[in-house]
Design a protein around this motif. Structure first.
Motif, PDB file in Angstrom:
ATOM      1  N   UNK A 179       0.767  -1.115   0.031  1.00 44.64           N
ATOM      2  CA  UNK A 179       0.013  -0.077   0.065  1.00 44.64           C
ATOM      3  C   UNK A 179       0.816   1.283   0.154  1.00 44.64           C
ATOM      4  N   UNK A 180       2.079   1.332   0.725  1.00 45.23           N
ATOM      5  CA  UNK A 180       2.944   2.408   0.903  1.00 45.23           C
ATOM      6  C   UNK A 180       3.625   2.463  -0.571  1.00 45.23           C
ATOM      7  N   UNK A 181       3.948   1.503  -0.906  1.00 47.33           N
ATOM      8  CA  UNK A 181       4.584   1.525  -2.459  1.00 47.33           C
ATOM      9  C   UNK A 181       3.648   2.224  -3.641  1.00 47.33           C
ATOM     10  N   UNK A 182       2.402   1.853  -3.365  1.00 50.22           N
ATOM     11  CA  UNK A 182       1.421   2.238  -4.324  1.00 50.22           C
ATOM     12  C   UNK A 182       0.851   3.783  -4.042  1.00 50.22           C
ATOM     13  N   UNK A 183       1.348   4.117  -2.963  1.00 48.52           N
ATOM     14  CA  UNK A 183       1.425   5.556  -2.717  1.00 48.52           C
ATOM     15  C   UNK A 183       0.023   6.099  -1.795  1.00 48.52           C
ATOM     16  N   UNK A 184      -0.509   5.120  -1.207  1.00 51.34           N
ATOM     17  CA  UNK A 184      -1.748   5.150  -0.611  1.00 51.34           C
ATOM     18  C   UNK A 184      -1.718   6.201   0.759  1.00 51.34           C
ATOM     19  N   UNK A 185      -2.599   7.078   0.832  1.00 51.48           N
ATOM     20  CA  UNK A 185      -2.247   7.653   1.992  1.00 51.48           C
ATOM     21  C   UNK A 185      -3.562   8.149   2.753  1.00 51.48           C
ATOM     22  N   UNK A 186      -3.818   8.838   3.929  1.00 49.93           N
ATOM     23  CA  UNK A 186      -4.880   8.509   5.068  1.00 49.93           C
ATOM     24  C   UNK A 186      -6.140   9.157   4.100  1.00 49.93           C
ATOM     25  N   UNK A 187      -6.206   9.724   3.177  1.00 49.89           N
ATOM     26  CA  UNK A 187      -7.704   9.963   2.721  1.00 49.89           C
ATOM     27  C   UNK A 187      -8.086   8.796   1.707  1.00 49.89           C
ATOM     28  N   UNK A 188      -7.124   7.824   1.348  1.00 53.47           N
ATOM     29  CA  UNK A 188      -7.531   6.755   0.560  1.00 53.47           C
ATOM     30  C   UNK A 188      -8.169   5.721   1.388  1.00 53.47           C
ATOM     31  N   UNK A 189      -8.368   4.412   0.629  1.00 55.02           N
ATOM     32  CA  UNK A 189      -9.117   3.372   1.456  1.00 55.02           C
ATOM     33  C   UNK A 189      -8.634   1.962   0.831  1.00 55.02           C
ATOM     34  N   UNK A 190      -8.813   1.046   1.924  1.00 54.51           N
ATOM     35  CA  UNK A 190      -8.580  -0.343   1.367  1.00 54.51           C
ATOM     36  C   UNK A 190      -9.918  -1.060   1.258  1.00 54.51           C
TER      37      UNK A 190
END
Ligand SMILES: NC(=O)c1ccc[n+]([C@@H]2O[C@H](COP(=O)([O-])OP(=O)(O)OC[C@H]3O[C@@H](n4cnc5c(N)ncnc54)[C@H](O)[C@@H]3O)[C@@H](O)[C@H]2O)c1
Ligand SMILES: [Zn+2]
Length: 343
Positions: free
Chosen positions: A83-94
């Protein structure tokens, strides 16, 4: 059908319908941001087309998981790193797209990624539709025991579509039926009676099981009181799963054995109305579920010591007084193990 869930730590809806994936797509469009998928390998193989068609825009990344053997911290780390590599941040979701294993891993990863991001549950097994996707318990197994690392993290929505169940084999369906029988046994005699006639898997029945679970979750989100009744059969089940090896015996099968052993013990000890064990065991057997183990109560007891339901040497043992009525009894492990001999 939409079932609203109102909890202290977040409110959300459980959607049970053929177009629930479209509802999820709409929700993701509304919230903007990106989404990262944690998918069960087989669920994704069979149903990724439906998921992507419903969402209608590209994911930020995906990782697949498979089986209880992978429900551990190494997999959680892989999810977090991806998720980190994909650039996910706090406003995103799983998005958890899979059975109980996938949902438990994804929910836990969502709870700790950047100190917590939103996640949505799309349960793809019967067990996860009737039970594990609801209630916000997340976590993974440690070598020492089942579900020993985890936390509570409510999803932002649950999207149930029975069409996804069509690719499950009878073995997987059986796992879900075990938790459905548990729900009826602890809470709803009428539902239990209907299961004795036939156990059909439709939206209405799934909705009933979800509502039973919610009746215990609401008001006891953190599992310190009445929610424990949902653990009927589970203390023994978790012992069995640990002794046999994670993934060697399926969770629903282990719960079935746990319920069968518990009800026989409690009936013998006079806690449970006579005839209840016979009825419960007959229903479990009729659905192809196992009802006995070659392990002794002593062997199971050893494995149960680390179960989270043990506290300061005392066990919160869950029994049923009769069909449709679960109860909690506090006792020592020795008392529990010796119960069969008590009368
Ligand atoms: N969090 C909770 O409250 C809670 C409650 C009950 C159980 N659980 C956990 O749930 C887990 C068991 O869940 P499960 O029975 O869903 O197991 P699972 O997630 O391992 O799925 C079972 C099998 O079905 C396959 N599968 C998933 N979706 C499919 C589909 N649509 N078509 C074909 N195959 C598919 C998977 O690849 C796997 O082989 C256990 O780890 C248990 O501890 C958690
Ligand atoms: Zn369970």
């Amino acid at each position: 059908m939409v079932i609203p869930v109102n909890l202290k730590n977040g409110s959300y809806d459980i959607h049970i319908s053929r177009d629930s994936l479209q509802v999820l797509g709409h929700e993701l469009t509304q919230r903007k941001g990106r989404y990262f998928i944690v998918a069960d390998k087989l669920a994704y193989k069979y149903h990724s087309g439906k998921l992507h068609e419903a969402i209608g825009r590209e994911h930020a990344g995906i990782i697949t998981v498979h089986g209880e053997e992978e429900k551990n911290l190494s997999t959680v780390i892989k999810v977090l790193e991806s998720a980190a590599m994909a650039g996910i941040n706090r406003g995103d979701c799983f998005i958890a797209f899979g059975g109980g294993v996938c949902g438990d891993i994804a929910g836990f990863a969502a709870a700790i990624f950047m100190r917590g991001i939103d996640y949505y549950q799309v349960p793809t097994t019967l067990l996860s539709q009737v039970d594990s996707s609801v209630g916000g318990k997340t976590g993974v197994d440690l070598k020492a025991g089942k579900n020993l690392a985890g936390c509570f993290k409510q999803p932002s929505g649950v999207y149930i579509n029975t069409e996804l169940l069509k690719t499950l084999g009878p073995g997987e369906i059986r796992q879900g039926k075990s938790e459905m029988i548990k729900a009826a046994a602890i809470h709803d005699e009428l539902l239990f009676n209907s299961f004795e006639n036939s156990m059909c898997i439709d939206e209405d029945t799934i909705g009933k099981c979800v509502r039973i679970k919610l009746a215990y979750v609401m008001g006891d989100e953190l599992d310190t009181g009445k929610r424990m009744i949902l653990n009927f059969g589970h203390t023994i089940a978790h012992g069995l799963e640990k002794v046999k090896g994670f993934g060697v015996i399926s969770h629903g099968d282990a719960v079935s054995i746990g319920m069968a052993v518990s009800v026989q013990l409690s009936e013998k000890a006079g806690i449970t109305e006579k005839g209840t064990a016979k009825r419960l065991i007959k229903l479990l057997k009729s659905q192809g579920l196992p009802v006995s183990t070659e392990l002794t109560m002593k062997e199971l007891g050893q494995a149960m010591i680390l179960d989270k339901k043990m506290n300061k040497g005392l066990l919160k043992a869950v029994f049923i007084e009769k069909i449709g009525k679960g109860i909690i009894k506090e006792m020592t492990l020795d008392e529990f193990i010796g119960m069969g001999d008590s009368k």
